[in-house]
Design an enzyme around this catalytic site. Structure first.
Site, mmCIF file in Angstrom:
data_model
loop_
_atom_site.group_PDB
_atom_site.id
_atom_site.type_symbol
_atom_site.label_atom_id
_atom_site.label_comp_id
_atom_site.label_asym_id
_atom_site.label_seq_id
_atom_site.Cartn_x
_atom_site.Cartn_y
_atom_site.Cartn_z
ATOM 1 N N THR B 263 0.830 -1.217 0.000
ATOM 2 C CA THR B 263 0.000 0.000 0.000
ATOM 3 C C THR B 263 0.859 1.260 0.000
ATOM 4 O O THR B 263 0.784 2.068 0.918
ATOM 5 C CB THR B 263 -0.922 0.029 1.242
ATOM 6 O OG1 THR B 263 -0.079 -0.054 2.417
ATOM 7 C CG2 THR B 263 -1.906 -1.099 1.248
ATOM 8 N N LEU B 266 -0.412 4.826 1.057
ATOM 9 C CA LEU B 266 -1.774 4.685 1.591
ATOM 10 C C LEU B 266 -1.707 3.923 2.905
ATOM 11 O O LEU B 266 -0.940 2.955 3.019
ATOM 12 C CB LEU B 266 -2.655 3.915 0.604
ATOM 13 C CG LEU B 266 -2.963 4.610 -0.726
ATOM 14 C CD1 LEU B 266 -3.646 3.645 -1.690
ATOM 15 C CD2 LEU B 266 -3.841 5.842 -0.500
ATOM 16 N N HIS B 373 9.244 1.602 18.355
ATOM 17 C CA HIS B 373 8.501 0.399 17.994
ATOM 18 C C HIS B 373 8.450 -0.565 19.169
ATOM 19 O O HIS B 373 9.194 -0.435 20.141
ATOM 20 C CB HIS B 373 9.070 -0.268 16.741
ATOM 21 C CG HIS B 373 10.411 -0.920 16.864
ATOM 22 N ND1 HIS B 373 10.578 -2.272 17.008
ATOM 23 C CD2 HIS B 373 11.662 -0.412 16.814
ATOM 24 C CE1 HIS B 373 11.867 -2.561 17.030
ATOM 25 N NE2 HIS B 373 12.545 -1.456 16.911
ATOM 26 N N ASP B 383 16.684 -4.262 21.612
ATOM 27 C CA ASP B 383 15.988 -3.770 20.424
ATOM 28 C C ASP B 383 14.629 -4.415 20.342
ATOM 29 O O ASP B 383 14.519 -5.574 19.942
ATOM 30 C CB ASP B 383 16.817 -4.091 19.179
ATOM 31 C CG ASP B 383 16.149 -3.651 17.884
ATOM 32 O OD1 ASP B 383 15.137 -2.941 17.935
ATOM 33 O OD2 ASP B 383 16.663 -4.011 16.811
ATOM 34 N N GLU B 421 7.858 -2.620 13.113
ATOM 35 C CA GLU B 421 9.017 -1.847 12.649
ATOM 36 C C GLU B 421 10.046 -2.747 12.019
ATOM 37 O O GLU B 421 10.681 -2.413 11.019
ATOM 38 C CB GLU B 421 9.646 -1.074 13.818
ATOM 39 C CG GLU B 421 10.766 -0.113 13.398
ATOM 40 C CD GLU B 421 12.186 -0.652 13.570
ATOM 41 O OE1 GLU B 421 13.117 0.140 13.437
ATOM 42 O OE2 GLU B 421 12.382 -1.872 13.835
ATOM 43 N N GLU B 422 10.235 -3.923 12.631
ATOM 44 C CA GLU B 422 11.307 -4.805 12.169
ATOM 45 C C GLU B 422 11.112 -5.247 10.730
ATOM 46 O O GLU B 422 12.054 -5.609 10.051
ATOM 47 C CB GLU B 422 11.429 -6.021 13.100
ATOM 48 C CG GLU B 422 11.909 -5.677 14.512
ATOM 49 C CD GLU B 422 13.346 -5.162 14.569
ATOM 50 O OE1 GLU B 422 13.959 -4.977 13.514
ATOM 51 O OE2 GLU B 422 13.833 -4.922 15.689
ATOM 52 N N GLU B 433 0.979 7.995 7.040
ATOM 53 C CA GLU B 433 0.179 8.037 5.812
ATOM 54 C C GLU B 433 -1.278 8.351 6.139
ATOM 55 O O GLU B 433 -1.920 9.147 5.469
ATOM 56 C CB GLU B 433 0.299 6.713 5.052
ATOM 57 C CG GLU B 433 1.647 6.566 4.354
ATOM 58 C CD GLU B 433 1.965 5.173 3.849
ATOM 59 O OE1 GLU B 433 2.977 5.028 3.148
ATOM 60 O OE2 GLU B 433 1.214 4.223 4.165
ATOM 61 N N ASP B 450 14.797 4.108 20.086
ATOM 62 C CA ASP B 450 14.556 2.702 19.728
ATOM 63 C C ASP B 450 15.467 1.858 20.619
ATOM 64 O O ASP B 450 15.086 1.483 21.741
ATOM 65 C CB ASP B 450 14.845 2.539 18.235
ATOM 66 C CG ASP B 450 14.713 1.109 17.715
ATOM 67 O OD1 ASP B 450 14.635 0.173 18.526
ATOM 68 O OD2 ASP B 450 14.712 0.937 16.480
ATOM 69 N N HIS B 551 19.346 -8.658 17.149
ATOM 70 C CA HIS B 551 18.459 -9.457 16.291
ATOM 71 C C HIS B 551 18.659 -10.976 16.440
ATOM 72 O O HIS B 551 18.278 -11.737 15.546
ATOM 73 C CB HIS B 551 18.601 -9.057 14.815
ATOM 74 C CG HIS B 551 17.885 -7.780 14.470
ATOM 75 N ND1 HIS B 551 17.533 -7.446 13.187
ATOM 76 C CD2 HIS B 551 17.460 -6.754 15.237
ATOM 77 C CE1 HIS B 551 16.922 -6.267 13.191
ATOM 78 N NE2 HIS B 551 16.876 -5.829 14.422
#
Lengths: 743, 743
Positions: B263, B266, B373, B383, B421-422, B433, B450, B551
């Site tokens: 999207t 949008l 996030h 994180d 977010e990831e 948006e 973050d 991560h």
């Protein structure tokens, strides 16, 4: 005690009391002192000042301005244009004018001109060679002195130069459907097409022709379309009436976009990057030339071939045939071809905007902009000098009030006299590109008055729905010209009205959905609430497409003074109405913009959209619900804001409250901008008012995309329709969110 | 007179005087009454409240939040994520929290997951088939309970599924130059490439490989890049130190754009138009899978072929060879191919943002947004939960002050806990948006925290230059963790500084020129002044690319509490600094944004641009003068505004004056947006801070376009460079115009 003692005692007591009162009043601080700005910050529009303004707007002054402005032809960037630049600048810079500052903004823009040494020519070639009178000589015999041949020669700006020769065909208005129909009967390759104005954009008459192999196009104004059928040189047309003389030629810019064509989205300054000339799109690929209907008659009346359909027939006393191609064998031209010679050239030229400002006293960072273009095709008495004269009168009266210390607006007022509008709204577009952020952040509204007076019957207004009520308010305070006891509003209501669910019968305010004048960049590129005003026809009396001298050499002071607005009272009424709107926008404590009226327009568009959706054959995966719910949210947000305003005492509450509400109202149209919405339409970002080809009174992107998909049935087209629906729904919902409580 | 008479007379006189004073004070109106809002409107930040805030920020609270948040893995949209949604919501909705309102905003977004039933697999195939330990089992042996296999399995999000088999090659970091070099030695068609993290974007390692015929890619974290060379499972890595264990696998999103991919522009709502999945660009065209370095060692140490260049050598105690392709003939794998099996799938899922607000008392229509996030790859202690814990603590302390009636901010505060977010900054992007216009019109600044703590040496800050001084002011009021008499500011100055022409030696504030966290949409799409804060390394002590557990499944509470920030004092310092910045933005009468510091950054960029221009070989038709003059105008406009501010008495002047100046400061970054500037970079509109590949500290569009044109010498590329120069000059000039006197 004796009376003396009583007297002394009383006097002493009084003295002590007085000292006490004085001490109490002056020596003891009431918390904080009352700041000097307190009254200013909550001051509202002064209705008596409005009355002063209305009384001081003078028709004789307007007449004088118009006389001055039309002395020489003032096509953009010519010597005559420079004279009008200086005229405006001197008036606005004159300390007596009352304006705070005036200056010139210059751009280097790409303009197209005829060659003064080699007039464009249309010839019927051997065996019976006939050079048609070029319109220039014809017009000259009626017009005032035209000492600059460059600016009076009729031509199609941006038509390529070139010599083309071919058999003539008649292609009606040059619409795609016209060429398609014609092509069924004739092989159009190598032909010259003659078309009449109307129905399609100027450039489109050539753009639509080229794919069929047509090599050149002529365009003329048919007497049926502009003169209510009248065409006699001897007594029916100007100088005997307002109708276009047979030799009159409508010039114009033959391009489809707006703004300087070499510098899209960039102000055309000296070092600015320019796209290669070969990359320009939306201009005629083949030569095109406008001619007068006198010349057109000579050609059309002798055309051979089948007779064209009824709705292609114009006002000439002959049958309009398609062409053999070419002329009737029996005609004087027999087998002749038509030769079109165009010598236009394009070059970079300096174009000026003249700017004048009045600084706002309380909110100088809020702008009300009032503008009109200054350049004309020839003398341009009506287009645009009627509007310029009105603007000069509005600025004169306001400047006088300022100079006399009677008034200073709450918000700043910017006057703009734009250059090179006739070539594609260039001056205003470059201005908005250069100052994009500043204007977009601070502009309350833009008022455009270009052709102030088309005719003297009634007011005509177009603009965003939020301005509707303001225009009504202003029009109710102005007397209708020539009608003793009627207001401009009541007169308007009589000529053009509609039923509003909220307000009952009201005058009809049009929408600014095209790029017809300098409001285009403000509406479509910046999303600024805008309007356009004029005085116009009694449609029961004429079917003229526009006032008949439009873009011809006959649009002169004499024409204006004798046939368009004798006495200049319609000009005066427009100046009063536009100035009243301007004053209210500049001075009202609460901005006179109504978001519920915007909701009404969205609801009306939605109703049409729902009908279209029902019959479109859209796949079920494309739901219309998001659009419905977005419009619903907008309505309820507008109602909430209106109620919040009603329940407030804005003059006495914290001044940041009215500023906050005003920001919501001012910025409403900005929410409808989406730079991704119309990738193929230059400068169109406003998803409600963009131009549309589908011909339905509804959201333009939706209408066009659904029409295309319905007709093609292609999955890719339905995807685009769905995309448009989402863009639109998100914009309306986003706009609604700006009207709701701010946090 | 007797003393009695004197007394009575005095008393009477006093009484009369008093009556007089009272009458004078209360009964006589001093013009207008003093309105109750007068004090509110001019109230400035209360420094004692700042001190209260700093004192109340509690490291134990932060620790508690972190413990709660990391109880279960909370990869976006999984059950663990939903648990954190409820955790945040309940805290912010609790009447005791003091916040005015909290709610959820949901989007339906396109996410990629591993198949819980078919783990992705890397196998060395016959003759000596070896299934490499999948990282999942390895990580499990150290990690806490991992009850949701879906969220702990390492994979490359958005890698296509598929089974590929081929000879192995080593491709260094998978940069274009790496594959180009490798391709000179080997035929890469049909090979599997093993690459290490760093140097190129995650997805780029596969995107760059595909054109050479590589069929699959492995990626691992080399101990040289993350562990300062250490790699022993037994004593050197977690749980013995902060270094990544051999089995640790860095997950990530393998795409190049940001926001929901289906999207674009949008908000991803239920009925929103979605592009076809086939139209997605910027994701790997071939399967790619991350592995641990333990597995990577098994493969790399046995690779045959020539030895790779020195700068391709990593931390393993072996020579990194290119591959034969494939393994050394003498190795245990001999002629074996490597098989990569990826079973990822993508689908639409609901992702939530949790929002909380504090309504501003004086300017509720001005927002200070603070966000981070919430989703993680596994437990995500650092994180993002270090940042989330800091945000919860900031909101807790502010909410308490609010609840106790000690404070209400002048402007509104919005807290955002973004989802997904990831996967590509999706939650924040969709939010911007959906509310584009509202946010763009009203947002003063966005603060992103973050990963709050990478390490415990020094503050690190990035953001727009206008925020620099504010960050300094805030950091000067906070004690550096673990250092008794040093402030965060002084400590920072010691670790990282630069010489400012205006301010001398100051800490270095980085720029937000990429899309590394949720500030991306705020900076690049909305043009909102933004910043990102964290506590980071002593670079003399480690060369780790990022904190080593990044991560992986080892990013746990235990890891955070034992190795990253024992005692949580660095978290506390970040909370104090970020909260101080937030308070100042929300409460200061004059916004603490400095436009002259912005001018300094532009001048520094200009200096580099001038050097590049000189050596670029640009044709003389491309003048750099418009850029020079634009930066010059910006500087003089900034100076003017600063002097205007200095000469003002904002607390006592009309309140619309400070609002006007604040609007100029708030909207400054908006002026740098141009939706046409980077047609090939999704969501990048800010012409100063967009990402750049040219690697020069200067204007990104200019740098990239000049680099390309210099290298190709093509006229078309020079035209593009000229275009970028004009876009840039116009934006800077437009920004300058917003700082000049408003009319």
């Amino acid at each position: 005690m004796s009376w003396v003692k009583v007297l002394i005692g009383s006097l002493c007591g009084a003295a002590v009391l007085t000292v006490g009162i004085l001490l109490g009043h002056y020596a003891i601080d009431k918390g904080s002192p009352v700041p000097g700005w307190l009254q200013d910050v909550s001051r509202d529009l002064d209705e008596s000042l409005v009355q002063d303004f209305l009384a001081e707007v003078d028709n004789k002054q307007i007449e004088g301005f118009l006389r001055d402005l039309t002395k020489v032809p003032h096509m953009a960037t010519t010597a005559g244009d420079e004279a009008t630049v200086q005229y405006m600048l001197q008036r606005w810079q004159d300390p007596e004018s009352g304006l705070d500052r005036a200056w010139i903004e210059q751009y280097l823009v790409y303009l197209s001109f005829p060659d003064p040494k080699k007039p464009n020519k249309v010839t019927v070639v051997a065996p019976n060679t006939t050079v048609l009178h070029t319109a220039r000589e014809r017009e000259k015999s009626y017009g005032p002195d035209q000492d600059d041949p460059e600016v009076v020669q009729p031509y199609a700006a941006y038509s390529p130069a070139g010599t083309q020769q071919g058999k003539l065909v008649y292609a009606n208005q040059g619409k795609p459907s016209d060429y398609m129909l014609l092509n069924k009967t004739l092989d159009l390759r190598g032909t010259i097409a003659i078309t009449r104005y109307g129905g399609a954009g100027r450039a489109d008459k050539a753009i639509n022709a080229a794919p069929y192999g047509v090599v050149g196009v002529l365009v003329y104004t048919d007497p049926l379309d502009i003169n209510d059928g009248l065409m006699s040189d001897a007594n029916e047309t100007y100088p005997h009436s307002w109708y276009m003389p047979p030799s009159g030629v409508e010039r114009g810019s033959f391009q489809t976009d707006y703004g300087d064509m070499l510098t899209p989205y960039l102000a055309a300054k000296e070092g600015t990057y320019r796209i290669p000339v070969e990359s320009i799109t939306g201009i005629p690929p083949i030569p095109i030339q406008p001619i007068g209907f006198e010349d057109a008659y000579v050609l059309i009346s002798q055309l051979g071939g089948e007779s064209a359909p009824t709705n292609w027939q114009g006002g000439f006393n002959c049958t309009y045939n398609y062409g053999g191609p070419g002329f009737k064998p029996a005609s004087e031209f027999n087998d002749s071809a038509v030769k079109l010679e165009v010598f236009n050239y394009a070059e970079l030229r300096n174009s000026s905007n003249v700017m004048g400002i009045i600084r706002g006293s309380v909110e100088p960072d809020r702008y009300v902009i009032y503008g009109n273009h200054r350049d004309s095709w020839v003398h341009g008495a009506i287009d645009p000098s009627s509007g310029t004269s009105v603007m000069l009168e509005v600025s004169r009266v306001l400047g006088r009030m300022l100079k006399q210390g009677r008034w200073r607006p709450r918000r700043s007022i910017i006057f703009g006299s734009w250059g090179a509008e006739e070539f594609g709204l260039i001056g205003s577009a470059e201005y908005t590109e250069q100052y994009y952020t500043k204007l977009s952040e601070r502009t309350v509204a833009y008022i455009n008055v270009d052709i102030a007076v088309f005719a003297n019957a009634t007011l005509k207004a177009s603009g965003m729905p939020s301005l509707q009520n303001l225009i009504f308010t202003a029009a109710k305070q102005v007397k209708a010209p020539g009608l003793d006891s009627t207001t401009v509003y009541d007169n308007w209501l009589r000529y053009s009205n509609r039923t509003s669910p909220a307000h009952g019968t009201v005058p009809r305010v049009g929408y600014l959905s095209g790029a017809g004048s300098d409001y285009a960049a403000f509406v479509h590129y910046l999303g600024i609430t805008s309007m356009d005003l004029s005085y116009t026809y009694d449609r029961t009396k004429t079917k003229a497409r526009i006032y008949p001298a439009y873009h011809t050499a006959y649009d002169t002071f004499d024409y204006a003074a004798r046939f368009i607005d004798p006495g200049f009272t319609s000009h005066q009424a427009v100046a009063r109405t536009a100035g009243n709107v301007l004053l209210r926008l500049a001075d009202s404590l609460l901005l006179p913009l109504n978001c519920s009226d915007y909701a009404e327009s969205l609801e009306s568009y939605l109703a049409t959209a729902l009908e279209l959706y029902q019959t479109s054959g859209a796949p079920p995966s494309i739901s219309i619900e998001p659009l419905k719910s977005a419009v619903g949210l907008f309505r309820s947000a507008a109602t909430q804001l209106d109620q919040f305003i009603k329940s407030s005492d804005l003059a006495n509450e914290i001044p940041l409250k009215v500023r906050r509400i005003n920001d919501q109202l001012m910025l409403l149209d900005r929410a409808f901008l989406d730079p991704q919405a119309f990738p193929e339409k230059y400068g169109f970002r406003h998803v409600i008012w963009a131009s549309s080809s589908a011909g339905n009174a509804t959201f333009p992107g939706f209408a066009d995309a659904f029409a295309r998909a319905s007709s093609s049935g292609l999955a890719g087209d339905w995807a685009k329709a769905h995309h448009q629906l989402s863009i639109l729904s998100q914009a309306i919902e986003g706009a609604a969110h700006t009207l709701l409580d701010v946090i």
